[in-house]
Scaffold this motif. Sequence first.
Motif, PDB file in Angstrom:
ATOM      1  N   ILE A   1       0.837  -1.025   0.065  1.00 25.07           N
ATOM      2  CA  ILE A   1       0.078   0.213  -0.115  1.00 25.07           C
ATOM      3  C   ILE A   1       0.909   1.238  -0.033  1.00 25.07           C
ATOM      4  CG2 ILE A   1      -1.642   1.333   1.295  1.00 25.07           C
ATOM      5  CD1 ILE A   1      -2.662  -1.423   2.365  1.00 25.07           C
TER       6      ILE A   1
ATOM      7  N   LYS B   1      -9.077   2.788   9.822  1.00 21.94           N
ATOM      8  CA  LYS B   1      -7.627   3.016   9.050  1.00 21.94           C
ATOM      9  C   LYS B   1      -7.515   1.473   8.151  1.00 21.94           C
ATOM     10  CE  LYS B   1      -2.972   3.307   9.813  1.00 21.94           C
ATOM     11  NZ  LYS B   1      -1.958   3.395  10.993  1.00 21.94           N
ATOM     12  N   SER B   2      -8.078   0.469   9.122  1.00 26.36           N
ATOM     13  CA  SER B   2      -7.697  -0.790   8.392  1.00 26.36           C
ATOM     14  C   SER B   2      -8.832  -1.032   7.249  1.00 26.36           C
ATOM     15  CB  SER B   2      -8.121  -2.046   9.401  1.00 26.36           C
ATOM     16  OG  SER B   2      -7.170  -1.943  10.414  1.00 26.36           O
TER      17      SER B   2
ATOM     18  N   GLY C   1      -7.641   1.036   4.272  1.00 24.18           N
ATOM     19  CA  GLY C   1      -6.512   0.124   3.809  1.00 24.18           C
ATOM     20  C   GLY C   1      -6.990  -0.986   2.774  1.00 24.18           C
TER      21      GLY C   1
ATOM     22  N   ASN D   1      -5.496   5.558  -0.246  1.00 22.10           N
ATOM     23  CA  ASN D   1      -4.146   5.788   0.462  1.00 22.10           C
ATOM     24  C   ASN D   1      -4.088   6.997   1.274  1.00 22.10           C
ATOM     25  OD1 ASN D   1      -3.486   3.262  -0.699  1.00 22.10           O
ATOM     26  ND2 ASN D   1      -2.866   4.388  -2.869  1.00 22.10           N
TER      27      ASN D   1
ATOM     28  N   LEU E   1      -5.279   7.176   4.575  1.00 24.70           N
ATOM     29  CA  LEU E   1      -4.504   6.423   5.745  1.00 24.70           C
ATOM     30  C   LEU E   1      -3.637   7.404   6.294  1.00 24.70           C
ATOM     31  CD1 LEU E   1      -3.773   3.143   3.765  1.00 24.70           C
ATOM     32  CD2 LEU E   1      -5.270   3.434   5.393  1.00 24.70           C
TER      33      LEU E   1
END
Length: 134
Positions: free
Chosen positions: A11, A78-79, A82, A87, A90
């Motif tokens: 990522i 956030k997970s 992701g 992007n 994050l």
Amino acid sequence: LSKYINTNLNINIEPINSKIDFDNYNAAQFEIDFNNSKIINDIIDTFIEETSTNLQELKKQNSINNYDEINRIIHYLKSSFGYMRANNILVLSNDIMSEIEHKNYKTINEKVVLYMESGKLFIEEVKKYKESKK
């Protein structure tokens, strides 16, 4: 969602400006990583439902300056962002969580509002993506 995760994912996190750049949503990479329309639809449906609920709770916690809960919710989101290859969100997640950790509360509320707006816009982009695949 974790049962669909490829642990070898790369990522790339891009710097964030005042808004999220949806060009950084790498739909092609998302399709490669999950390579199954049923899985992709399940991930998208779960993402939309859970993220919408969490953004509502984030708004509530932001209005009462509950920084511990803001941190918890953003850590969870956030997970999800992701997995969806969001992007730039994050980067904003990490920024807000870092400011909470360092008790730098001056700009957190504004950043959380930007985060919520960006999250809602991203959900709309994901919905458009899903519709385009029907």
